[in-house]
Design a protein around this motif. Sequence first.
Motif, PDB file in Angstrom:
ATOM      1  N   THR A   1      20.996 134.256  68.297  1.00  0.00           N
ATOM      2  CA  THR A   1      21.680 135.126  67.300  1.00  0.00           C
ATOM      3  C   THR A   1      21.241 134.641  65.775  1.00  0.00           C
ATOM      4  O   THR A   1      20.819 135.461  65.087  1.00  0.00           O
ATOM      5  CB  THR A   1      23.028 135.351  67.524  1.00  0.00           C
ATOM      6  N   CYS A   2      21.355 133.354  65.684  1.00  0.00           N
ATOM      7  CA  CYS A   2      21.160 132.718  64.429  1.00  0.00           C
ATOM      8  C   CYS A   2      19.699 132.829  64.060  1.00  0.00           C
ATOM      9  O   CYS A   2      19.507 133.013  62.786  1.00  0.00           O
ATOM     10  CB  CYS A   2      21.682 131.334  64.282  1.00  0.00           C
ATOM     11  N   ALA A   3      18.717 132.796  64.799  1.00  0.00           N
ATOM     12  CA  ALA A   3      17.581 132.866  64.680  1.00  0.00           C
ATOM     13  C   ALA A   3      17.294 134.083  63.680  1.00  0.00           C
ATOM     14  O   ALA A   3      16.053 134.457  62.862  1.00  0.00           O
ATOM     15  CB  ALA A   3      16.538 132.915  65.552  1.00  0.00           C
ATOM     16  N   ILE A   4      17.962 135.332  63.898  1.00  0.00           N
ATOM     17  CA  ILE A   4      17.702 136.598  63.156  1.00  0.00           C
ATOM     18  C   ILE A   4      18.684 136.574  62.079  1.00  0.00           C
ATOM     19  O   ILE A   4      18.012 137.323  61.264  1.00  0.00           O
ATOM     20  CB  ILE A   4      17.980 137.839  64.605  1.00  0.00           C
ATOM     21  N   VAL A   5      19.816 136.223  62.092  1.00  0.00           N
ATOM     22  CA  VAL A   5      20.644 136.573  60.939  1.00  0.00           C
ATOM     23  C   VAL A   5      20.661 135.622  59.988  1.00  0.00           C
ATOM     24  O   VAL A   5      21.325 135.697  58.931  1.00  0.00           O
ATOM     25  CB  VAL A   5      22.076 136.839  61.533  1.00  0.00           C
ATOM     26  N   ALA A   6      20.103 134.222  60.212  1.00  0.00           N
ATOM     27  CA  ALA A   6      20.164 133.175  59.254  1.00  0.00           C
ATOM     28  C   ALA A   6      18.515 132.573  59.182  1.00  0.00           C
ATOM     29  O   ALA A   6      17.706 132.928  59.947  1.00  0.00           O
ATOM     30  CB  ALA A   6      21.108 132.017  59.729  1.00  0.00           C
ATOM     31  N   ASP A   7      18.533 131.888  57.947  1.00  0.00           N
ATOM     32  CA  ASP A   7      17.286 131.294  57.834  1.00  0.00           C
ATOM     33  C   ASP A   7      17.097 129.929  58.471  1.00  0.00           C
ATOM     34  O   ASP A   7      17.496 129.030  58.258  1.00  0.00           O
ATOM     35  CB  ASP A   7      16.809 131.103  56.223  1.00  0.00           C
ATOM     36  N   THR A   8      16.334 130.202  59.815  1.00  0.00           N
ATOM     37  CA  THR A   8      16.479 128.809  60.656  1.00  0.00           C
ATOM     38  C   THR A   8      15.240 128.605  61.418  1.00  0.00           C
ATOM     39  O   THR A   8      14.272 129.539  61.287  1.00  0.00           O
ATOM     40  CB  THR A   8      17.415 128.884  61.700  1.00  0.00           C
ATOM     41  N   GLU A   9      14.925 127.327  61.773  1.00  0.00           N
ATOM     42  CA  GLU A   9      13.925 127.080  62.795  1.00  0.00           C
ATOM     43  C   GLU A   9      14.342 126.792  63.969  1.00  0.00           C
ATOM     44  O   GLU A   9      15.005 125.915  64.236  1.00  0.00           O
ATOM     45  CB  GLU A   9      13.014 125.661  62.239  1.00  0.00           C
ATOM     46  N   TRP A  10      14.007 128.021  64.701  1.00  0.00           N
ATOM     47  CA  TRP A  10      14.821 127.995  66.202  1.00  0.00           C
ATOM     48  C   TRP A  10      13.799 127.567  67.231  1.00  0.00           C
ATOM     49  O   TRP A  10      12.876 128.279  67.496  1.00  0.00           O
ATOM     50  CB  TRP A  10      15.432 129.231  66.457  1.00  0.00           C
ATOM     51  N   THR A  11      14.224 126.688  68.046  1.00  0.00           N
ATOM     52  CA  THR A  11      13.684 126.233  69.478  1.00  0.00           C
ATOM     53  C   THR A  11      14.706 126.131  70.421  1.00  0.00           C
ATOM     54  O   THR A  11      16.023 125.916  70.471  1.00  0.00           O
ATOM     55  CB  THR A  11      12.636 125.223  69.513  1.00  0.00           C
ATOM     56  N   HIS A  12      14.332 126.140  71.622  1.00  0.00           N
ATOM     57  CA  HIS A  12      15.285 125.554  72.829  1.00  0.00           C
ATOM     58  C   HIS A  12      15.375 124.067  72.827  1.00  0.00           C
ATOM     59  O   HIS A  12      14.463 123.192  72.401  1.00  0.00           O
ATOM     60  CB  HIS A  12      14.680 126.113  74.151  1.00  0.00           C
ATOM     61  N   PRO A  13      16.435 123.658  73.334  1.00  0.00           N
ATOM     62  CA  PRO A  13      16.497 122.143  73.789  1.00  0.00           C
ATOM     63  C   PRO A  13      15.562 121.653  74.555  1.00  0.00           C
ATOM     64  O   PRO A  13      15.122 122.516  75.318  1.00  0.00           O
ATOM     65  CB  PRO A  13      17.955 122.216  74.148  1.00  0.00           C
ATOM     66  N   ARG A  14      15.451 120.345  74.976  1.00  0.00           N
ATOM     67  CA  ARG A  14      14.499 119.955  75.756  1.00  0.00           C
ATOM     68  C   ARG A  14      15.133 120.186  76.991  1.00  0.00           C
ATOM     69  O   ARG A  14      15.995 120.710  77.338  1.00  0.00           O
ATOM     70  CB  ARG A  14      14.421 118.111  75.739  1.00  0.00           C
ATOM     71  N   GLY A  15      14.259 120.025  78.079  1.00  0.00           N
ATOM     72  CA  GLY A  15      14.452 120.495  79.380  1.00  0.00           C
ATOM     73  C   GLY A  15      15.850 119.881  80.001  1.00  0.00           C
ATOM     74  O   GLY A  15      16.234 118.650  80.100  1.00  0.00           O
ATOM     75  N   GLY A  16      16.835 120.589  80.620  1.00  0.00           N
ATOM     76  CA  GLY A  16      17.986 120.512  81.188  1.00  0.00           C
ATOM     77  C   GLY A  16      19.331 120.084  80.039  1.00  0.00           C
ATOM     78  O   GLY A  16      20.313 119.903  80.480  1.00  0.00           O
ATOM     79  N   LYS A  17      18.684 120.086  78.621  1.00  0.00           N
ATOM     80  CA  LYS A  17      19.907 119.754  77.742  1.00  0.00           C
ATOM     81  C   LYS A  17      20.274 120.982  77.163  1.00  0.00           C
ATOM     82  O   LYS A  17      19.886 122.051  77.605  1.00  0.00           O
ATOM     83  CB  LYS A  17      19.073 119.084  76.577  1.00  0.00           C
ATOM     84  N   GLY A  18      21.543 120.886  76.399  1.00  0.00           N
ATOM     85  CA  GLY A  18      22.325 121.835  75.780  1.00  0.00           C
ATOM     86  C   GLY A  18      23.228 122.473  76.973  1.00  0.00           C
ATOM     87  O   GLY A  18      23.870 121.760  77.760  1.00  0.00           O
ATOM     88  N   VAL A  19      23.544 123.751  76.699  1.00  0.00           N
ATOM     89  CA  VAL A  19      24.537 124.408  77.658  1.00  0.00           C
ATOM     90  C   VAL A  19      24.223 124.615  78.915  1.00  0.00           C
ATOM     91  O   VAL A  19      23.091 124.806  79.248  1.00  0.00           O
ATOM     92  CB  VAL A  19      25.048 125.739  76.841  1.00  0.00           C
ATOM     93  N   GLU A  20      25.181 124.350  80.022  1.00  0.00           N
ATOM     94  CA  GLU A  20      24.725 124.729  81.404  1.00  0.00           C
ATOM     95  C   GLU A  20      25.750 125.818  81.928  1.00  0.00           C
ATOM     96  O   GLU A  20      26.981 125.447  81.802  1.00  0.00           O
ATOM     97  CB  GLU A  20      24.786 123.505  82.432  1.00  0.00           C
ATOM     98  N   TYR A  21      25.495 127.007  82.307  1.00  0.00           N
ATOM     99  CA  TYR A  21      26.316 127.954  82.719  1.00  0.00           C
ATOM    100  C   TYR A  21      26.482 127.793  84.354  1.00  0.00           C
ATOM    101  O   TYR A  21      25.578 127.696  85.059  1.00  0.00           O
ATOM    102  CB  TYR A  21      25.715 129.179  82.451  1.00  0.00           C
ATOM    103  N   ARG A  22      27.757 127.815  84.790  1.00  0.00           N
ATOM    104  CA  ARG A  22      28.074 127.890  86.197  1.00  0.00           C
ATOM    105  C   ARG A  22      28.159 129.459  86.651  1.00  0.00           C
ATOM    106  O   ARG A  22      28.012 129.240  88.007  1.00  0.00           O
ATOM    107  CB  ARG A  22      29.455 127.387  86.254  1.00  0.00           C
ATOM    108  N   GLU A  23      28.294 130.224  85.838  1.00  0.00           N
ATOM    109  CA  GLU A  23      28.290 131.594  86.495  1.00  0.00           C
ATOM    110  C   GLU A  23      27.092 132.463  85.880  1.00  0.00           C
ATOM    111  O   GLU A  23      26.387 133.070  86.730  1.00  0.00           O
ATOM    112  CB  GLU A  23      29.700 132.469  86.029  1.00  0.00           C
ATOM    113  N   GLY A  24      26.989 132.589  84.774  1.00  0.00           N
ATOM    114  CA  GLY A  24      25.913 133.256  83.891  1.00  0.00           C
ATOM    115  C   GLY A  24      26.213 134.735  84.146  1.00  0.00           C
ATOM    116  O   GLY A  24      25.490 135.399  84.719  1.00  0.00           O
TER     117      GLY A  24
END
Length: 556
Positions: free
Chosen positions: A533-556
Amino acid sequence: MTERERYEAVVVGCGPGGAAAAARLADHGVETLVLERGMESGSKNVSGGLVYAEESAPYTLDDLFDGFREEAAERPVTDYYIHNVAGEKVKTFDLVDLHEHDTDWCDAVLRRKMDSWLEERVHEKTSATGGGVLTNVHVDGLLRENGEIVGVTCDELDPIEADLIVAADGVNSELAREAGLMDWEEPDEWFQGVKAVVDMEPDAIDDRFDIGPEEGAAHLFSGDLFEDVRGGGFLYTNEDSLSIGTVFHLDSLVEQGAEPHELLDALLTHPLLAQWLRDDYREREYAAKLVPDSKKVAHEEPYRDRLVLVGDAAGQMQAQGPIIKGMNHAVTAGALAADAFVVSRGNTDPEAAGRRYSEMLEKSGTMEKLRPRRYELTRSVGERDDVTNALERVLESRIGSLAVGNPIAERLLERAYNSPFLVSMLPDTSTGYVTLPSIIGAEHGRTIRWENDIETPSLEERIGDLTYDTDVGNPHIELLDESAEASGAAVAACPVSAEDFGGGCYRTERVQTNGSEETLVSLDTQPCIECGTCAIVADTEWTHPRGGKGVEYREG
């Protein structure tokens, strides 16, 4: 020059679109490597979610994966309703005719369960042709030679060359953006979805929704429940849980300064939901994602050189009123991309497969579903402010109430809701999402008198219940402009931030600068759920975290 690792095909992402592409490529004997960013497929994925098998589609998930419905899906959706809400008055229409139009079957799914099952099947198929599935790999860019796309680059691996690169890396596709095929510049081209997975025993679901063990229900919600934000809510029955969420036009969220978690709570605490939730409300997981509006962004030529886009990466998400379909179109696109490559195999033109894929999407009827021509015709007039304002004035007048409130209109409205033709040409205005449903609810609805006493978790509790492998020291988002004018909208629009909450990603603070006070925005990426969301509504440089890092959903 160092010799690079090379495969006939590289598929980036193992959701439904990537899985379909990889499976079909393997069926053709193509050496295929699948690179998945999550620790397991599905750990990064969120959907509402219903997956359809359309009778007119050239491919469905059960065509490609035997046992899919028995092993990877939740409940088949047999009941389908929309609730028009005006305060505590609600008018419900049965939408089973619309739901069953061009439908072989439709199942509720949870992405972690579904995608991890698909990953196992894909790995079996691709391993037999000399490839396989590698998880925890973040594909961060395109490999080029003499300006031509020839492969991919990764955080965790050396560059890999391929004759075909399938970008099935979701709505936040870095490959689509780097290729110049998609951008994040216009909020009105996107929806934002927020969802809670709610715990409920199978017997309780059967009893409260009046369905059998092999049946399921889908409920949609529109009207004044969400004030003036353009969008609506949904509830789907899973095997032993409910998926309850809201989906709104991103530009409307920003314009209204609405906070996604509060809009979700407005749905959860409405008296209508008391009949289902009772007093034993338990949230398993809170999640969010960005959703492309295919009517505006589905790419009509989703390829460049050896790169093809499928699914959300190509904007292939059909959201037209009560018609919400995405995963099935990703499956079709992935399988067609594979077939296009096989047909053009050996052609020295790097865009041969892409051109054939684009032609197949058109001939299969997929593009007409995603970008209906009738919407293009009505949009130019129906989405003009003067036209919308005039129509709203009429509807809100005594004449409008009389026109909508008579018994004949009630029958005609239910028929209109069930018409795929009419639904696909609806303009994206507050009239269809808020004004008309509110009038329908007020004129035809019954007053809901149930007491809804559930207590929803706070935003802090919802974030705290999520699982993270935080990448300390490697922030994946850089805030380029910290002024409130450039980036302040992210404070409210980010699903894990809020104006009065200092523990999310975005927050504001008043600072003294050169003798004057100004509002600045700060960012902490550790609670990020990677919705984009913030990539569109804020002035950011947006990428994904490295592999396996960041949030992990149990359900999705």
